[in-house]
Enzyme design. Structure first.
Site, short mmCIF file in Angstrom:
data_model
loop_
_atom_site.label_atom_id
_atom_site.label_comp_id
_atom_site.label_asym_id
_atom_site.label_seq_id
_atom_site.Cartn_x
_atom_site.Cartn_y
_atom_site.Cartn_z
N CYS A 50 0.83 -1.20 0.00
CA CYS A 50 0.00 0.00 0.00
C CYS A 50 0.86 1.26 0.00
CB CYS A 50 -0.85 0.05 1.26
SG CYS A 50 -1.78 -1.44 1.54
N ARG A 91 4.79 0.71 -6.22
CA ARG A 91 4.82 -0.15 -5.03
C ARG A 91 3.87 -1.34 -5.18
NH1 ARG A 91 6.67 2.57 -0.32
NH2 ARG A 91 5.25 1.39 0.99
N TRP A 127 -3.11 -2.58 -1.46
CA TRP A 127 -2.65 -3.89 -1.92
C TRP A 127 -3.33 -4.87 -1.00
CZ3 TRP A 127 0.62 -8.02 -0.37
CH2 TRP A 127 1.19 -8.76 -1.41
N ASN A 184 -1.58 1.79 6.14
CA ASN A 184 -0.69 0.75 5.59
C ASN A 184 -0.34 -0.17 6.73
OD1 ASN A 184 -0.58 2.13 3.25
ND2 ASN A 184 1.60 2.64 3.35
N GLY A 185 -0.24 -1.46 6.44
CA GLY A 185 0.15 -2.41 7.48
C GLY A 185 -0.98 -3.40 7.75
N GLU A 224 20.41 -14.50 -9.05
CA GLU A 224 19.81 -13.19 -9.26
C GLU A 224 19.21 -13.09 -10.67
OE1 GLU A 224 18.74 -10.88 -7.60
OE2 GLU A 224 18.70 -9.13 -8.92
N LYS A 243 15.25 -12.33 -11.46
CA LYS A 243 14.82 -11.22 -12.33
C LYS A 243 13.87 -11.74 -13.40
CE LYS A 243 15.64 -8.56 -10.57
NZ LYS A 243 16.22 -8.09 -9.38
N GLU A 299 10.41 -12.73 -12.01
CA GLU A 299 9.65 -11.57 -11.57
C GLU A 299 8.94 -10.85 -12.69
OE1 GLU A 299 13.01 -9.42 -9.67
OE2 GLU A 299 11.41 -8.65 -8.41
N HIS A 322 23.38 -34.00 -10.06
CA HIS A 322 22.77 -34.59 -8.87
C HIS A 322 21.25 -34.48 -8.90
CE1 HIS A 322 26.72 -35.22 -7.15
NE2 HIS A 322 27.02 -34.03 -7.66
N LYS A 350 6.98 -3.21 -4.43
CA LYS A 350 8.37 -2.75 -4.32
C LYS A 350 8.89 -2.89 -2.90
CE LYS A 350 12.16 -0.81 -5.77
NZ LYS A 350 13.08 -1.73 -6.47
#
Ligand code: F6R
Length: 638
Positions: free
Chosen positions: A2, A27, A74, A100-101, A513, A517, A520, A536, A633
């Protein structure tokens, strides 16, 4: 997650609020809304979907109020819908709240309020807040009128202590009701609240959730993060947990948890407002990838030169302290954790200090063996990641020293930690982290050099490494020239279902990484493996036509990775190779050559083609690269 925005001044609040919400879109959110105080009371306009939908709402152009709050939601409690969107009002339309939260005890509080006659229109945890504030607000009124008759009942009226600090006109009743409601809330919150009885004030409070206050001239701003209001002001206040701010047009008053007035100084943020604009690029992600020569220059700053030792103004570690350390713990999430893995390599090899790297959400629940002989390092671009902050608090409790690496000055993590150092990468707006990652890698390696020098472990290797770090910005510029080549390969493989990434040593960290990416922003399933692990198990997944990306920058390991790639080629894989080594290129489908550099910092260069790879695949698929689905974000809840 949010986002919240607030404005109090002399201009119309509505366009400023919507503009702020647009800047917070990155965000991640699913609905949006604003609330202003108008001549006839509090107005609320909200809807599911994009912020720009707000412009289509009937009556939005008629809003004249110069005080208002706004929110992008959100969904956590209750599906994305108009009813669940913020702001939320209390039943009497006296209070309007954005939050928010997560309120953990909302069921309990909802029952309490329902038992007291309050009705709820949404499924959110937030809606209890304006009603709870209203409950205390009206109780306070009743209590103070009866107090003149019976002075003994003072449980909910102002205490003498508060009265000494809260003067008439400080919207005392409003503030006291907000404070009492906050006393009941369990969980995390950043709250903005308007009261129709106080049209010239707004109250904000936070606990474990981000919120910044921007100081203007005759006007003041609130936002979840700095870029949202950077074009209006460069002077910011930061609240600690359970501190309250009462904003008016010309003034901001701060109160602690006992409602005692406290002083706060502004912090000036030197980010350029245009750094939160696209500046001609199609997307923030591409712009941020191309900003890396400069962001790395900023990260290096004046911390060292080829012939001077590393210096951090913010740090004062002694040789005895570092020698006495049993272990360094590096704790972070996602991409920041991947940067931490490059730090492990540097601390162990350069400083000879055993180092563990943990995902914050696991670390905090695994009873880590942290004590006063541990140094705990927390990496967070935003500085607001809930799990990372919780892990930091845990390490403090266990007596360890804590050091935060963040990109955001004044962020929660930097206020909690004993020491903070900054990446200075500038605002990162795209959800997928690119320039923040490379800055984190560089900063943590510089930190390892700094420790090694204090420990008296300087060596020719360190001298070379310093020279190589100073050359990175130029080498990033060279690396970026691979863009067209990467784009061409992306066009060939963008419809794939699975893509694998392989590497050894630091290249394996880059494989992780690169794979993250890709997942995402392109939504392609992807895995990364240490190349030696292939036999393996994972090699069973390799079949004709599958794409495998190999990273090879570690001279002593390159031959081994080449033979692992040969094994996948034999089974029909298409291969993309990123390397700075002299290899036989003929066996691979495409080889991206990057400049040679020191292995400690080679991830800074080798990740760039992979950032571009995921970017171009996502573009080929027509996806929104800056705001990938389901992602936020800044992850401010567990
Ligand atoms: C991936 C990404 C995330 C973040 C993670 C931690 O591109 O951005 O994996 O790295 O959510 O965020 P910060 O660094 O803000 O703590």
């Amino acid at each position: 997650m949010c986002g919240i925005v607030g404005y109090i001044g002399t201009k119309k609040a509505c366009p400023i609020l919507i503009n702020g919400l647009i800047r917070l879109e990155y965000r991640g959110y699913d609905s949006a809304g604003i609330s202003t105080i108008e001549k006839d009371g509090i107005s609320v306009m909200k809807d599911k979907g994009r912020v720009k939908n707000l412009y289509n709402l009937k009556g939005i152009d008629d809003l004249e109020g110069s005080i208002g709050i706004a929110h992008t939601r959100w969904a956590t409690h209750g599906k994305p819908s108009k009813e669940n969107a913020h702001p939320h009002l209390d039943n009497s339309r006296t209070f309007s709240v954005v939050h928010n939260g997560i309120i953990e005890n909302y069921n309990e509080l909802k029952k309490f309020l329902s038992d007291n006659g309050y009705k709820f229109l949404s499924q959110t945890d937030t809606e209890i807040i304006p009603n709870l504030v209203h409950y205390y607000y009206s109780k306070d009124k009743k209590d103070s009128s009866s107090a003149s008759i019976d002075k003994k009942d003072s449980s909910l009226s102002s205490t003498d202590k508060e009265d000494s600090s809260l003067k008439k006109g400080d919207c005392l009743r409003f503030l006291r009701a907000v404070k009492r409601a906050c006393d009941d809330l369990k969980g995390s919150f950043a709250i903005e609240i308007l009261c129709k009885d106080y049209p010239d004030n707004m109250i904000v409070v936070r606990k474990d959730s981000p919120l910044v206050i921007g100081k203007g001239d005759g006007e003041n701003y609130i936002a979840s993060d700095i870029p949202a209001i950077l074009s209006f002001t460069k002077n910011f206040y930061f609240l600690n947990d359970l501190e309250f701010a009462v904003l008016s047009r010309d003034d901001i008053k701060f109160y602690d948890d006992n409602l005692q007035l406290i002083e706060k100084a502004t912090k000036s943020i030197d980010w350029d407002a245009s750094s939160s604009e696209k500046n001609g690029f199609d997307d923030f992600m591409l712009k941020e990838i191309y900003e890396q020569p400069n962001s790395i220059r900023e990260t290096i700053g004046a911390k060292f030169s080829e012939d001077s030792d590393c210096e951090f103004d913010e740090l004062n570690f002694s040789k005895d302290y570092l020698k006495g350390l049993d272990k360094i713990f590096i704790v972070a999430c996602g991409t920041a954790m991947h940067a931490g893995l490059t730090g492990k390599n540097a601390f162990e090899k350069l400083c000879k200090i055993p180092t563990e790297v943990d995902v914050a959400s696991e670390f905090r629940y695994r009873s880590p063996l942290v004590d006063d002989k541990s140094l705990c390092i927390f990496i967070s671009q935003s500085g607001e990641t809930a799990d990372t902050i919780a892990a930091l608090k845990l390490c403090k409790e266990k007596g360890a020293k804590t050091l935060a690496i963040s990109n955001v000055i004044g962020s929660s993590i930097t206020r909690e930690a004993d020491y903070s150092i900054y990446t200075h990468a500038g605002p990162e707006i795209a959800v997928a982290s690119t320039k923040a990652y490379t800055s984190q890698v560089v900063l943590i390696v510089i930190l390892a050099i700094y420790f090694a020098e204090i420990l008296g472990l300087s060596s020719a290797e360190i001298v070379n490494l310093k020279r190589d770090i100073l050359e990175l910005p130029k080498k990033i510029e060279e690396t970026l020239k691979c863009s067209e080549q990467v784009k061409e390969f992306a066009k060939r493989v963008y419809q794939e279902k699975d893509i694998f990434f392989l590497g050894r040593g630091v290249d394996e960290v880059v494989a992780k990484e690169g794979s993250l990416k890709l997942k995402e922003i392109s939504y392609i399933h992807s895995e990364s493996y240490p190349a030696g692990e292939l036999k393996h198990g994972p090699i069973a997944l390799i079949e004709n036509g599958v794409t495998v990306v190999g990273i090879m920058t570690v001279p002593e390991l390159v031959k081994k990775t080449v033979s692992n790639l040969q094994e996948v080629i034999t089974r029909g894989a298409k291969t993309l190779v990123i390397t700075n080594q002299d290899i036989d290129k003929s066996m691979f489908d495409m080889v991206i050559e990057i400049p040679n550099t020191n292995t400690f910092v080679s991830p800074v260069l080798s990740i760039i083609p992979l950032q571009l790879f995921s970017y171009y695949i996502a573009k080929e698929k027509g996806l929104d690269v800056d705001k990938p689905r389901n992602l936020a974000k800044s992850v401010t809840v567990e």
